[in-house]
Design a protein around this motif. Structure first.
Motif, PDB file in Angstrom:
ATOM      1  N   UNK A  69      -5.625   2.946  -0.756  1.00 14.19           N
ATOM      2  CA  UNK A  69      -5.065   4.237  -1.159  1.00 14.19           C
ATOM      3  C   UNK A  69      -4.315   4.134  -2.480  1.00 14.19           C
ATOM      4  N   UNK A  70      -3.669   2.982  -2.703  1.00  6.57           N
ATOM      5  CA  UNK A  70      -2.945   2.752  -3.953  1.00  6.57           C
ATOM      6  C   UNK A  70      -3.764   1.935  -4.946  1.00  6.57           C
ATOM      7  N   UNK A  71      -4.915   1.440  -4.474  1.00  4.46           N
ATOM      8  CA  UNK A  71      -5.788   0.582  -5.289  1.00  4.46           C
ATOM      9  C   UNK A  71      -5.009  -0.610  -5.847  1.00  4.46           C
ATOM     10  N   UNK A  72      -4.215  -1.217  -4.988  1.00  3.24           N
ATOM     11  CA  UNK A  72      -3.351  -2.315  -5.431  1.00  3.24           C
ATOM     12  C   UNK A  72      -3.148  -3.315  -4.293  1.00  3.24           C
ATOM     13  N   UNK A  73      -2.928  -4.577  -4.707  1.00  2.00           N
ATOM     14  CA  UNK A  73      -2.421  -5.568  -3.766  1.00  2.00           C
ATOM     15  C   UNK A  73      -0.905  -5.411  -3.751  1.00  2.00           C
ATOM     16  N   UNK A  74      -0.350  -5.296  -2.561  1.00  2.00           N
ATOM     17  CA  UNK A  74       1.091  -5.090  -2.465  1.00  2.00           C
ATOM     18  C   UNK A  74       1.720  -6.089  -1.485  1.00  2.00           C
ATOM     19  N   UNK A  75       2.946  -6.441  -1.794  1.00  2.00           N
ATOM     20  CA  UNK A  75       3.761  -7.264  -0.891  1.00  2.00           C
ATOM     21  C   UNK A  75       4.814  -6.345  -0.292  1.00  2.00           C
TER      22      UNK A  75
ATOM     23  N   UNK B  31       6.337  -4.450  -3.523  1.00  2.00           N
ATOM     24  CA  UNK B  31       6.062  -4.937  -4.873  1.00  2.00           C
ATOM     25  C   UNK B  31       4.558  -4.950  -5.135  1.00  2.00           C
ATOM     26  N   UNK B  32       4.168  -4.448  -6.290  1.00  2.00           N
ATOM     27  CA  UNK B  32       2.768  -4.506  -6.704  1.00  2.00           C
ATOM     28  C   UNK B  32       2.469  -5.918  -7.202  1.00  2.00           C
ATOM     29  N   UNK B  33       1.587  -6.637  -6.486  1.00  2.00           N
ATOM     30  CA  UNK B  33       1.263  -8.025  -6.847  1.00  2.00           C
ATOM     31  C   UNK B  33      -0.178  -8.140  -7.338  1.00  2.00           C
ATOM     32  N   UNK B  34      -0.752  -7.021  -7.782  1.00  2.00           N
ATOM     33  CA  UNK B  34      -2.144  -7.020  -8.240  1.00  2.00           C
ATOM     34  C   UNK B  34      -2.350  -7.997  -9.387  1.00  2.00           C
TER      35      UNK B  34
ATOM     36  N   UNK C  48      -4.537 -11.500  -9.539  1.00  2.00           N
ATOM     37  CA  UNK C  48      -5.577 -11.730 -10.542  1.00  2.00           C
ATOM     38  C   UNK C  48      -5.354 -13.060 -11.256  1.00  2.00           C
ATOM     39  N   UNK C  49      -4.097 -13.321 -11.625  1.00  2.00           N
ATOM     40  CA  UNK C  49      -3.765 -14.564 -12.323  1.00  2.00           C
ATOM     41  C   UNK C  49      -4.045 -15.773 -11.434  1.00  2.00           C
ATOM     42  N   UNK C  50      -3.694 -15.673 -10.147  1.00  2.00           N
ATOM     43  CA  UNK C  50      -3.942 -16.779  -9.219  1.00  2.00           C
ATOM     44  C   UNK C  50      -5.439 -17.016  -9.053  1.00  2.00           C
ATOM     45  N   UNK C  51      -6.200 -15.945  -8.968  1.00  2.00           N
ATOM     46  CA  UNK C  51      -7.652 -16.071  -8.828  1.00  2.00           C
ATOM     47  C   UNK C  51      -8.260 -16.711 -10.062  1.00  2.00           C
TER      48      UNK C  51
END
Length: 231
Positions: free
Chosen positions: A133-139, A160-163, A167-170
């Motif tokens: 719904x937010x198109x985001x990875x969130x914590x 917190x938005x961790x998108x 991406x950086x970790x991937x």
């Protein structure tokens, strides 16, 4: 205490033996006492206002989303970040602001929602999820709220938005894997070590050169000692 001080002054003034000058002096003192008490009350009000204003500024300047919920899943307060990202209405006027509608775009709490469990257990929790719904990875960090009777009164969500972090970790994992594949496929003997000189990675040509058959025989070992010992 204030009432007692004033009553004491009044009782003192009621002494008929006192002169007019003494009474005027005491009346002036009483007026000063009342004035001081009024000023103290004004300063207390100002301090309270400043404290509340400072708290609101801090609350609204936090970039993470913060929402405060009641036991019925209604969002009853939020900071500016949550208001903007979740597109919340005016919470002072809205009567039905279910958190699952604004966070998940659904009509019911999601199945297995850790936040719902927090209402039952009274224990804080933290989890990461991709929210379509937010198109985001969130914590999401969930903290229970308790009333004066130590009963659960609702929840606090800090989100917190961790998108970008994901991406950086991937990208880092992909880069490490690419480096590993390049090292493994080259014909030159290559190894990597940590700050203490212990082996972290060894390719096949290096194993053959040193007379070993498997990488596990070298990982964690001091490579300099092994190389000199081998030659």
């Amino acid at each position: 205490m204030i009432k007692e001080c004033i009553q004491k002054d009044i009782n003192t003034m009621n002494d008929n033996k006192k002169t007019k000058a003494q009474l005027i002096k005491e009346l002036t003192g009483m007026r000063q006492l009342i004035s001081d008490l009024e000023n103290e009350h004004i300063r207390a009000d100002e301090l309270f206002f400043q404290t509340v204003h400072s708290w609101e500024d801090t609350f609204n300047n936090i970039t993470d989303m913060i929402t405060i919920h009641d036991k019925d899943f209604n969002i009853i307060q939020s900071n500016k970040a949550a208001e903007k990202i979740l597109k919340l209405p005016n919470l002072d006027k809205a009567s039905n602001t279910k958190c699952f509608q604004y966070y998940h775009g659904s009509d019911l709490p999601p199945e297995g929602c850790p936040s719902c469990d927090c209402l039952n257990t009274g224990e804080s929790c933290s989890f990461e999820v991709f929210e379509p719904h937010l198109n985001s990875y969130i914590e999401i960090r969930v903290i229970p709220r308790f009333n004066i009777n130590n009963e659960i009164d609702g929840l606090i969500h800090v989100v917190r938005d961790i998108t970008e972090r994901n991406k950086a970790e991937k990208q880092l994992i992909e880069s490490h894997e690419l480096t590993r594949l390049l090292i493994k496929s080259t014909a030159e003997a290559i190894y990597s070590i940590d700050m203490n000189g212990n082996g972290l990675m060894v390719n096949e040509p290096c194993l053959k050169m040193l007379g070993y058959s498997h990488e596990s025989e070298l990982l964690g070992k001091n490579m300099q000692q092994l190389i000199h010992h081998s030659h």
